[in-house]
Design a protein around this motif. Structure first.
Motif, PDB file in Angstrom:
ATOM      1  N   GLY A 317     -20.399 -68.562 103.087  1.00 29.02           N
ATOM      2  CA  GLY A 317     -21.226 -69.494 102.336  1.00 29.02           C
ATOM      3  C   GLY A 317     -20.472 -70.472 101.466  1.00 29.02           C
ATOM      4  O   GLY A 317     -21.094 -71.328 100.822  1.00 29.02           O
ATOM      5  N   THR A 318     -19.149 -70.377 101.414  1.00 32.43           N
ATOM      6  CA  THR A 318     -18.370 -71.294 100.568  1.00 32.43           C
ATOM      7  C   THR A 318     -17.725 -72.414 101.367  1.00 32.43           C
ATOM      8  O   THR A 318     -17.050 -73.265 100.798  1.00 32.43           O
ATOM      9  CB  THR A 318     -17.259 -70.523  99.823  1.00 32.43           C
ATOM     10  OG1 THR A 318     -16.347 -69.963 100.781  1.00 32.43           O
ATOM     11  CG2 THR A 318     -17.856 -69.405  98.985  1.00 32.43           C
ATOM     12  N   THR A 319     -17.919 -72.408 102.672  1.00 30.50           N
ATOM     13  CA  THR A 319     -17.319 -73.404 103.537  1.00 30.50           C
ATOM     14  C   THR A 319     -18.275 -73.667 104.689  1.00 30.50           C
ATOM     15  O   THR A 319     -19.276 -72.955 104.853  1.00 30.50           O
ATOM     16  CB  THR A 319     -15.966 -72.903 104.078  1.00 30.50           C
ATOM     17  OG1 THR A 319     -15.410 -73.891 104.947  1.00 30.50           O
ATOM     18  CG2 THR A 319     -16.135 -71.602 104.867  1.00 30.50           C
ATOM     19  N   ARG A 320     -18.013 -74.680 105.482  1.00 30.16           N
ATOM     20  CA  ARG A 320     -18.803 -74.854 106.688  1.00 30.16           C
ATOM     21  C   ARG A 320     -18.483 -73.734 107.674  1.00 30.16           C
ATOM     22  O   ARG A 320     -17.392 -73.180 107.662  1.00 30.16           O
ATOM     23  CB  ARG A 320     -18.539 -76.235 107.301  1.00 30.16           C
ATOM     24  CG  ARG A 320     -19.349 -77.325 106.612  1.00 30.16           C
ATOM     25  CD  ARG A 320     -19.103 -78.704 107.202  1.00 30.16           C
ATOM     26  NE  ARG A 320     -20.106 -79.649 106.745  1.00 30.16           N
ATOM     27  CZ  ARG A 320     -20.168 -80.175 105.539  1.00 30.16           C
ATOM     28  NH1 ARG A 320     -19.236 -79.855 104.654  1.00 30.16           N
ATOM     29  NH2 ARG A 320     -21.125 -81.015 105.197  1.00 30.16           N
ATOM     30  N   TYR A 321     -19.447 -73.476 108.534  1.00 30.58           N
ATOM     31  CA  TYR A 321     -19.347 -72.291 109.387  1.00 30.58           C
ATOM     32  C   TYR A 321     -18.134 -72.357 110.309  1.00 30.58           C
ATOM     33  O   TYR A 321     -17.382 -71.385 110.427  1.00 30.58           O
ATOM     34  CB  TYR A 321     -20.628 -72.155 110.217  1.00 30.58           C
ATOM     35  CG  TYR A 321     -20.737 -70.861 110.980  1.00 30.58           C
ATOM     36  CD1 TYR A 321     -21.372 -69.755 110.425  1.00 30.58           C
ATOM     37  CD2 TYR A 321     -20.212 -70.733 112.267  1.00 30.58           C
ATOM     38  CE1 TYR A 321     -21.480 -68.558 111.125  1.00 30.58           C
ATOM     39  CE2 TYR A 321     -20.323 -69.548 112.966  1.00 30.58           C
ATOM     40  CZ  TYR A 321     -20.960 -68.462 112.388  1.00 30.58           C
ATOM     41  OH  TYR A 321     -21.053 -67.284 113.092  1.00 30.58           O
ATOM     42  N   GLY A 322     -17.909 -73.502 110.949  1.00 31.40           N
ATOM     43  CA  GLY A 322     -16.788 -73.614 111.893  1.00 31.40           C
ATOM     44  C   GLY A 322     -15.435 -73.471 111.224  1.00 31.40           C
ATOM     45  O   GLY A 322     -14.621 -72.628 111.622  1.00 31.40           O
ATOM     46  N   PRO A 323     -15.147 -74.274 110.182  1.00 27.98           N
ATOM     47  CA  PRO A 323     -13.881 -74.093 109.460  1.00 27.98           C
ATOM     48  C   PRO A 323     -13.755 -72.700 108.841  1.00 27.98           C
ATOM     49  O   PRO A 323     -12.645 -72.160 108.734  1.00 27.98           O
ATOM     50  CB  PRO A 323     -13.938 -75.173 108.376  1.00 27.98           C
ATOM     51  CG  PRO A 323     -14.840 -76.221 108.930  1.00 27.98           C
ATOM     52  CD  PRO A 323     -15.863 -75.481 109.727  1.00 27.98           C
ATOM     53  N   GLY A 324     -14.875 -72.113 108.435  1.00 31.70           N
ATOM     54  CA  GLY A 324     -14.822 -70.764 107.873  1.00 31.70           C
ATOM     55  C   GLY A 324     -14.330 -69.750 108.880  1.00 31.70           C
ATOM     56  O   GLY A 324     -13.536 -68.856 108.549  1.00 31.70           O
ATOM     57  N   ARG A 325     -14.783 -69.881 110.108  1.00 29.05           N
ATOM     58  CA  ARG A 325     -14.328 -68.980 111.171  1.00 29.05           C
ATOM     59  C   ARG A 325     -12.829 -69.143 111.400  1.00 29.05           C
ATOM     60  O   ARG A 325     -12.088 -68.157 111.523  1.00 29.05           O
ATOM     61  CB  ARG A 325     -15.111 -69.260 112.458  1.00 29.05           C
ATOM     62  CG  ARG A 325     -14.661 -68.474 113.674  1.00 29.05           C
ATOM     63  CD  ARG A 325     -15.506 -68.867 114.881  1.00 29.05           C
ATOM     64  NE  ARG A 325     -14.804 -68.543 116.122  1.00 29.05           N
ATOM     65  CZ  ARG A 325     -14.904 -67.387 116.756  1.00 29.05           C
ATOM     66  NH1 ARG A 325     -15.668 -66.420 116.273  1.00 29.05           N
ATOM     67  NH2 ARG A 325     -14.234 -67.179 117.883  1.00 29.05           N
TER      68      ARG A 325
END
Length: 661
Positions: A317-325
């Motif tokens: 929840g602290t980043t966009r889903y793709g970059p978070g992955r």
């Protein structure tokens, strides 16, 4: 001496056209071969082609339309010709100054109260491309009436696409056109006030004033449908701007046109859905139950499950889903490298990347933070009631959730038939997964008809730029039409945008506008009634006919006896019968469709496509049927009745709506 003045001005026009041809020939003679490599050559050639296109002369369009005789004692020219583009001679002496240049502002803003250093303003009249008349306006305090040439230009009959209005821009319109790039402007414009033209001219002004910046970030025009885009397509090229994207909301979000119940579309378009789809995406990130075991040779490196959980929790929840992955993979790999270093090894970045791509790390990623597409998430949301309930929480009522769930399940997201409302949800999810690129400036027309989710989608396209928002709350025809421009700006992500109102009409005759304005208390009671500069005596005819279809042919023939375009507007379902009636009486016409160009003299126009268009002579067939066709039918009728520039004929067999009686 008027004849001598005309001859002198015609000579200046001929010299200016010759200079423009020379400028274009010079641009055509330039070669991109001087660029070092092939890529640079292609880029330079593209720029040269744009320059040549921008210097095209349009014989039927006046090269200049005004002149300023300046009284100011400064280094600027004492005589300035104002036109559509800059033209200079071989000595670089300006023959025509671009209407967007700072010195040209006085042509639109100077008045006897504030002459802005101008002693005399001259307007020119044209027939085709021939200069035929002029009119002088001294700015020494003498009171003058309305300019005859200005009035003639505004009232000139229209055929084909929309024309630019550079010769007739009014002071209040000019203030909007010249607003700073960093300012988002919202224009509430009554019919005939020129809001669409103002938006297009603001785009041209910003491209002129901020050429370098906007050539990189881009300008996009978003219209309600392709017929509308075809209608406005000639305006910016006529002003020398040939590289501006013009598209529709469907063109931005994806052309998903599967039909849908308006009640379902209204729920999907509600701003609450932003939080619902956000939860739906992040519900796919699960709590890790296993750690990572990475093996290299005889060495084994373990990242325990509790450490993996801590890493996931810090990212969720602290980043966009793709970059978070991707970040999760690198964090897990880094944890492995820390253990390698503790054992005396010296791993570098290449080792970390290799660990991040390894099977053990990928297995944890797929289990905990799976790779997703917007279609996969939305498919699950709309096909799984339990999952929808988890994502919706208390934001959607049980009845609304039931509306959203597909009655007929699809096998997978690949076979799903997406709707226009789904397109905005998919775009929201796409931005949550990967950031949407922003444009430098966005012009959004008929913005009052966009849902909150569509506005959010367009707002992402100008999050690092600004917007020009155009519309009329009285012309809102969708079930989710806006009731407040502040709400529109909030959804667009531009809460500090400035709202301005245009109420003085220049195109629709007063008699016609007053008739249509009888509907305002029912469709937009908070708006002030619009006013028109043109009295238009005799421009309105309301006739009761026993057979409307039979009476239509004669009404069209009467309109064709006058100069200008003819638009026959009726409820969409009535078009086949009306077209057959015109064919039976040998009246040539074309039925306007979503992809039509609209160049024919007589057009049969579905009421749902009439917004933003205008015709010299409008014939409205059976208003009651237009009102009954949709939930906001009175607002649709208000749109239809205000498309006329010269005359409006209303043919009805049934009683008119009570508001018009």
């Amino acid at each position: 001496m008027p004849g001598n003045v005309l001859e002198a001005e015609r000579a200046h026009l001929a010299a200016s056209r010759a200079a423009l041809r020379a400028m274009r020939e010079h641009a055509q003679s330039l070669s991109a071969d001087a660029a070092g490599d092939w890529v640079s050559q292609q880029v330079l050639q593209g720029l040269l082609d744009q320059r040549v296109a921008a210097l095209a002369d349009h014989p039927d369009a006046p090269l200049f339309f005004g002149r300023l005789d300046r009284a100011a004692d400064d280094d600027l020219p004492s005589t300035v010709y104002v036109g559509r583009r800059h033209v200079h001679d071989e000595s670089s002496r300006p023959l025509v100054i671009d209407w967007r240049a700072p010195i040209s502002r006085a042509f639109y803003q100077a008045s006897p109260a504030d002459p802005m250093g101008v002693a005399l303003r001259r307007r020119f009249g044209y027939q085709g491309g021939d200069l035929t008349a002029y009119e002088d306006e001294p700015l020494d305090g003498r009171a003058l009436g309305q300019s005859r040439l200005l009035t003639e230009e505004i009232e000139r009959p229209r055929t084909g696409p929309m024309r630019d209005i550079v010769a007739t821009i009014q002071p209040d319109q000019d203030e909007i056109v010249r607003a700073d790039l960093g300012v988002t402007v919202c224009v509430q414009g009554a019919p005939g006030t020129g809001k669409t033209a103002v938006g297009l001219h603001r785009a041209a002004y910003l491209l002129f004033t901020h050429r370098e910046k906007l050539s990189r970030s881009g300008v996009t025009i978003v219209g309600p449908n392709r017929a509308f885009l075809s209608y406005i397509s000639s305006v910016l090229p006529a002003l020398g701007e040939v590289k501006v994207d013009q598209t529709t909301v469907a063109g931005v979000l994806g052309d998903h046109a599967h039909p849908e119940d308006p009640a379902v579309a209204a729920v999907k378009g509600d701003a609450r859905m932003a939080e619902v789809v956000r939860r739906a995406l992040w519900l796919h990130v699960t709590k890790p139950v296993e750690g990572v075991l990475f093996t290299k040779g005889i060495n084994r490196y373990r990242v325990p499950d509790h450490e993996v959980r801590e890493i996931v929790a810090s990212l969720r929840g602290t980043t966009r889903y793709g970059p978070g992955r991707a970040t999760l993979a690198q964090r897990l790999a880094h944890a492995v490298l820390v253990q390698m270093e503790r054992r005396g090894e010296s791993p570098d970045d290449r080792v970390q990347d290799a660990v991040a791509r390894s099977k053990p790390v990928k297995a944890v990623l797929d289990a905990v933070w799976p790779k997703l597409t917007p279609e996969q998430v939305l498919f699950r949301l709309l096909s799984d009631p339990e999952f929808l309930a988890k994502a919706a929480r208390s934001d959607l009522s049980p009845e609304e959730q039931q509306l959203l769930v597909w009655g007929k399940p699809y096998k997978s997201h690949r076979s799903a038939k997406w709707t226009a409302a789904d397109a905005a949800l998919l775009d929201e999810l796409g931005d949550l997964i990967e950031r949407t690129p922003s444009r430098g400036h966005l012009v959004v027309d008929e913005a009052q008809d966009l849902s909150a989710m569509q506005l959010r989608a367009l707002g992402r396209r100008c999050r690092n730029g600004s917007a020009t928002v155009l519309g009329d709350l009285a012309q809102g025809t969708t079930p989710w039409s806006a009731r407040s421009w502040k709400t529109v700006l909030d959804h667009l992500g531009q809460p500090s945008g400035e709202v301005t109102e245009l109420t003085l009409g220049f195109r629709v005759p007063r008699e016609v506008l007053d008739f249509a304005a009888r509907l305002l208390p029912s469709v937009a009671p908070e708006l002030a009634p619009p006013r028109s500069l043109r009295p238009g005596a005799g421009s309105l005819s309301v006739r009761r006919e026993t057979d409307v279809a039979a009476a239509l042919s004669e009404a069209v023939r009467q309109a064709l006896a006058q100069e200008g375009s003819v638009g026959v507007i009726a409820a969409d379902s009535a078009l086949p019968a009306l077209s057959a009636a015109l064919e039976a009486t040998a009246v040539p016409h074309t039925v306007l469709g979503p992809d039509s160009t609209g160049d024919d003299r007589v057009l049969l126009v579905p009421a749902t496509l009439a917004k933003g268009l205008e015709y010299d002579h409008v014939i409205v067939a059976e208003p009651a049927a237009i009102v009954e066709a949709e939930e906001r039918g009175l607002a649709r009728l208000y749109v239809v009745l205000t498309r006329a520039v010269t005359s409006l004929t209303v043919l009805h067999g049934r009683d008119l709506p009570e508001e018009l009686r």
